[in-house]
Design a protein around this motif. Structure first.
Motif, PDB file in Angstrom:
ATOM      1  N   GLU A  69       0.816  -1.217   0.000  1.00  0.00           N
ATOM      2  CA  GLU A  69       0.000   0.000   0.000  1.00  0.00           C
ATOM      3  C   GLU A  69       0.849   1.266   0.000  1.00  0.00           C
ATOM      4  O   GLU A  69       0.537   2.234  -0.704  1.00  0.00           O
ATOM      5  CB  GLU A  69      -0.916   0.019   1.229  1.00  0.00           C
ATOM      6  CG  GLU A  69      -2.114  -0.905   1.136  1.00  0.00           C
ATOM      7  CD  GLU A  69      -2.959  -0.870   2.398  1.00  0.00           C
ATOM      8  OE1 GLU A  69      -4.091  -1.373   2.354  1.00  0.00           O
ATOM      9  OE2 GLU A  69      -2.482  -0.338   3.424  1.00  0.00           O
ATOM     10  N   ASN A  70       1.918   1.265   0.805  1.00  0.00           N
ATOM     11  CA  ASN A  70       2.754   2.474   0.949  1.00  0.00           C
ATOM     12  C   ASN A  70       4.236   2.095   0.950  1.00  0.00           C
ATOM     13  O   ASN A  70       4.977   2.457   1.860  1.00  0.00           O
ATOM     14  CB  ASN A  70       2.402   3.216   2.244  1.00  0.00           C
ATOM     15  CG  ASN A  70       0.990   3.763   2.257  1.00  0.00           C
ATOM     16  OD1 ASN A  70       0.625   4.618   1.456  1.00  0.00           O
ATOM     17  ND2 ASN A  70       0.171   3.259   3.181  1.00  0.00           N
ATOM     18  N   TYR A  73       7.009   4.705   1.414  1.00  0.00           N
ATOM     19  CA  TYR A  73       7.117   5.208   2.791  1.00  0.00           C
ATOM     20  C   TYR A  73       7.844   4.200   3.658  1.00  0.00           C
ATOM     21  O   TYR A  73       8.827   4.535   4.333  1.00  0.00           O
ATOM     22  CB  TYR A  73       5.724   5.486   3.355  1.00  0.00           C
ATOM     23  CG  TYR A  73       5.718   5.871   4.822  1.00  0.00           C
ATOM     24  CD1 TYR A  73       5.981   7.175   5.220  1.00  0.00           C
ATOM     25  CD2 TYR A  73       5.450   4.922   5.813  1.00  0.00           C
ATOM     26  CE1 TYR A  73       5.982   7.534   6.559  1.00  0.00           C
ATOM     27  CE2 TYR A  73       5.449   5.271   7.157  1.00  0.00           C
ATOM     28  CZ  TYR A  73       5.709   6.572   7.523  1.00  0.00           C
ATOM     29  OH  TYR A  73       5.714   6.908   8.856  1.00  0.00           O
ATOM     30  N   TRP A  74       7.374   2.942   3.659  1.00  0.00           N
ATOM     31  CA  TRP A  74       7.938   1.948   4.564  1.00  0.00           C
ATOM     32  C   TRP A  74       9.397   1.634   4.266  1.00  0.00           C
ATOM     33  O   TRP A  74      10.179   1.355   5.177  1.00  0.00           O
ATOM     34  CB  TRP A  74       7.114   0.663   4.523  1.00  0.00           C
ATOM     35  CG  TRP A  74       5.771   0.805   5.158  1.00  0.00           C
ATOM     36  CD1 TRP A  74       4.556   0.748   4.552  1.00  0.00           C
ATOM     37  CD2 TRP A  74       5.499   1.039   6.554  1.00  0.00           C
ATOM     38  NE1 TRP A  74       3.540   0.937   5.460  1.00  0.00           N
ATOM     39  CE2 TRP A  74       4.089   1.113   6.692  1.00  0.00           C
ATOM     40  CE3 TRP A  74       6.304   1.199   7.679  1.00  0.00           C
ATOM     41  CZ2 TRP A  74       3.483   1.336   7.931  1.00  0.00           C
ATOM     42  CZ3 TRP A  74       5.699   1.421   8.906  1.00  0.00           C
ATOM     43  CH2 TRP A  74       4.303   1.489   9.027  1.00  0.00           C
ATOM     44  N   CYS A  96      -3.585   2.546   5.625  1.00  0.00           N
ATOM     45  CA  CYS A  96      -3.076   3.817   6.150  1.00  0.00           C
ATOM     46  C   CYS A  96      -3.022   4.870   5.048  1.00  0.00           C
ATOM     47  O   CYS A  96      -2.768   4.566   3.881  1.00  0.00           O
ATOM     48  CB  CYS A  96      -1.679   3.633   6.734  1.00  0.00           C
ATOM     49  SG  CYS A  96      -1.657   2.727   8.299  1.00  0.00           S
ATOM     50  N   GLU A  97      -3.251   6.109   5.438  1.00  0.00           N
ATOM     51  CA  GLU A  97      -3.084   7.252   4.552  1.00  0.00           C
ATOM     52  C   GLU A  97      -1.818   7.992   4.951  1.00  0.00           C
ATOM     53  O   GLU A  97      -1.403   7.954   6.112  1.00  0.00           O
ATOM     54  CB  GLU A  97      -4.279   8.203   4.661  1.00  0.00           C
ATOM     55  CG  GLU A  97      -5.622   7.574   4.349  1.00  0.00           C
ATOM     56  CD  GLU A  97      -6.766   8.527   4.628  1.00  0.00           C
ATOM     57  OE1 GLU A  97      -6.518   9.757   4.655  1.00  0.00           O
ATOM     58  OE2 GLU A  97      -7.892   8.051   4.846  1.00  0.00           O
ATOM     59  N   LEU A  98      -1.205   8.659   3.990  1.00  0.00           N
ATOM     60  CA  LEU A  98      -0.025   9.471   4.261  1.00  0.00           C
ATOM     61  C   LEU A  98      -0.393  10.938   4.104  1.00  0.00           C
ATOM     62  O   LEU A  98      -0.889  11.354   3.064  1.00  0.00           O
ATOM     63  CB  LEU A  98       1.116   9.102   3.309  1.00  0.00           C
ATOM     64  CG  LEU A  98       1.656   7.675   3.415  1.00  0.00           C
ATOM     65  CD1 LEU A  98       2.750   7.454   2.373  1.00  0.00           C
ATOM     66  CD2 LEU A  98       2.179   7.386   4.811  1.00  0.00           C
ATOM     67  N   THR A 212       5.925  13.690   7.455  1.00  0.00           N
ATOM     68  CA  THR A 212       4.849  12.820   6.968  1.00  0.00           C
ATOM     69  C   THR A 212       4.140  12.127   8.135  1.00  0.00           C
ATOM     70  O   THR A 212       4.791  11.567   9.016  1.00  0.00           O
ATOM     71  CB  THR A 212       5.396  11.758   6.010  1.00  0.00           C
ATOM     72  OG1 THR A 212       6.061  12.393   4.913  1.00  0.00           O
ATOM     73  CG2 THR A 212       4.264  10.888   5.463  1.00  0.00           C
ATOM     74  N   LEU A 214       1.539   9.150   9.213  1.00  0.00           N
ATOM     75  CA  LEU A 214       0.855   7.912   8.842  1.00  0.00           C
ATOM     76  C   LEU A 214      -0.411   7.830   9.689  1.00  0.00           C
ATOM     77  O   LEU A 214      -0.342   7.890  10.917  1.00  0.00           O
ATOM     78  CB  LEU A 214       1.753   6.709   9.115  1.00  0.00           C
ATOM     79  CG  LEU A 214       1.226   5.347   8.652  1.00  0.00           C
ATOM     80  CD1 LEU A 214       1.498   5.169   7.165  1.00  0.00           C
ATOM     81  CD2 LEU A 214       1.907   4.226   9.438  1.00  0.00           C
TER      82      LEU A 214
END
Length: 261
Positions: A69-70, A73-74, A96-98, A212, A214
């Motif tokens: 999903e992200n 980011y991760w 999750c949204e960022l 950012t 999460l």
């Protein structure tokens, strides 16, 4: 995960497989004692070892799911600061949204986070950074009779104490507030978890913070956040105002600044 004993037809329907493709795999699982068969009931079920393996597969798939999903980011976040027992459960942070931060105010909460906090009935926050904005947010929450639980590291505690002595004393005295101080380290820069959402600030692998946030509204993410907050709370010292002396006291901790009150 298919729970409980199932007939071959139920397994086919659940997995959307035909018999010719499914039976060879079931035979292998029977041979490895990961699945058992009851000829009287004509039912298949996972063995004890099979259940353990499937549970681990679920954890693995959850982690893969949040990573996909992200992934950008991760792959840049430093997860080493999160306790290992919580890292193992990080797959619970589903959907999750960022939220990207305004570069001119990296250490302020995103407006969406503030809005969600103020709409909550119970706010739990653990932080290793000083955020003056927290004072006004907590004041508004307490005016609405919401509950606030706050865990901060010693340096941040002292900063709040020095910059906002009157508000801090009011927080400590309020029946809906619980404040604890951690003399050691708190991994995430900030963790916020309420009855409606969970938000997290993490450093990147170079020790930098890009602002950012999460955020997730999933029940599994809220449960994860509450467990992480409870962990930090359990290794911190609760602060309170002694009703007799009117001074600030710490459970299991002595502090000279208590004489200021």
């Amino acid at each position: 995960m298919i729970e409980g004993p199932k007939s071959i037809d139920e397994i086919k329907e659940a997995l959307d497989f035909n018999s010719s493709a499914l039976m060879p795999q079931i035979k292998k699982l029977l041979k490895w004692d990961l699945v058992t068969y009851d000829p009287v009931e004509d039912m298949y079920k996972l063995s004890d070892m099979g259940v353990l393996i499937v549970e681990k597969i679920d954890e693995f798939l959850n982690i893969i799911g949040i990573y996909v999903e992200n992934h950008e980011y991760w792959e840049t976040r430093d997860l080493s600061e999160i306790p290992y027992h919580m890292r193992k459960k990080i797959g619970n942070l589903k959907h999750c949204e960022l939220l990207e931060a305004d570069r001119d105010c990296l250490f302020e909460f995103h407006p969406n986070v503030v809005e969600n906090i103020l709409a909550s009935k119970h706010v739990m926050m653990a932080s290793s950074t000083f955020q003056p904005q927290t004072v006004s947010i907590f004041s508004k929450l307490l005016q609405k009779n919401a509950k606030v639980s706050f865990v901060i590291i010693e340096q941040v505690f002292n900063k709040f104490f020095d910059d906002f002595p009157n508000q801090f004393k009011c927080f400590l005295s309020h029946e809906n507030t619980s404040i604890s101080m951690r003399s050691g380290h708190i991994g995430p820069l900030t963790l916020v978890v309420t009855d409606t959402f969970m938000a997290l600030w993490l450093f990147d692998k170079n020790g930098r913070f890009d602002g950012t946030t999460l955020i997730s509204y999933e029940e599994s993410a809220l449960k994860w956040g509450k467990e992480l907050f409870t962990y930090y709370s359990s290794i911190s010292n609760m602060v309170y105002i002694d009703p007799d002396s009117g001074k600030m006291e710490f459970t299991g901790y002595n502090i000279t600044k208590a004489s200021k009150f």
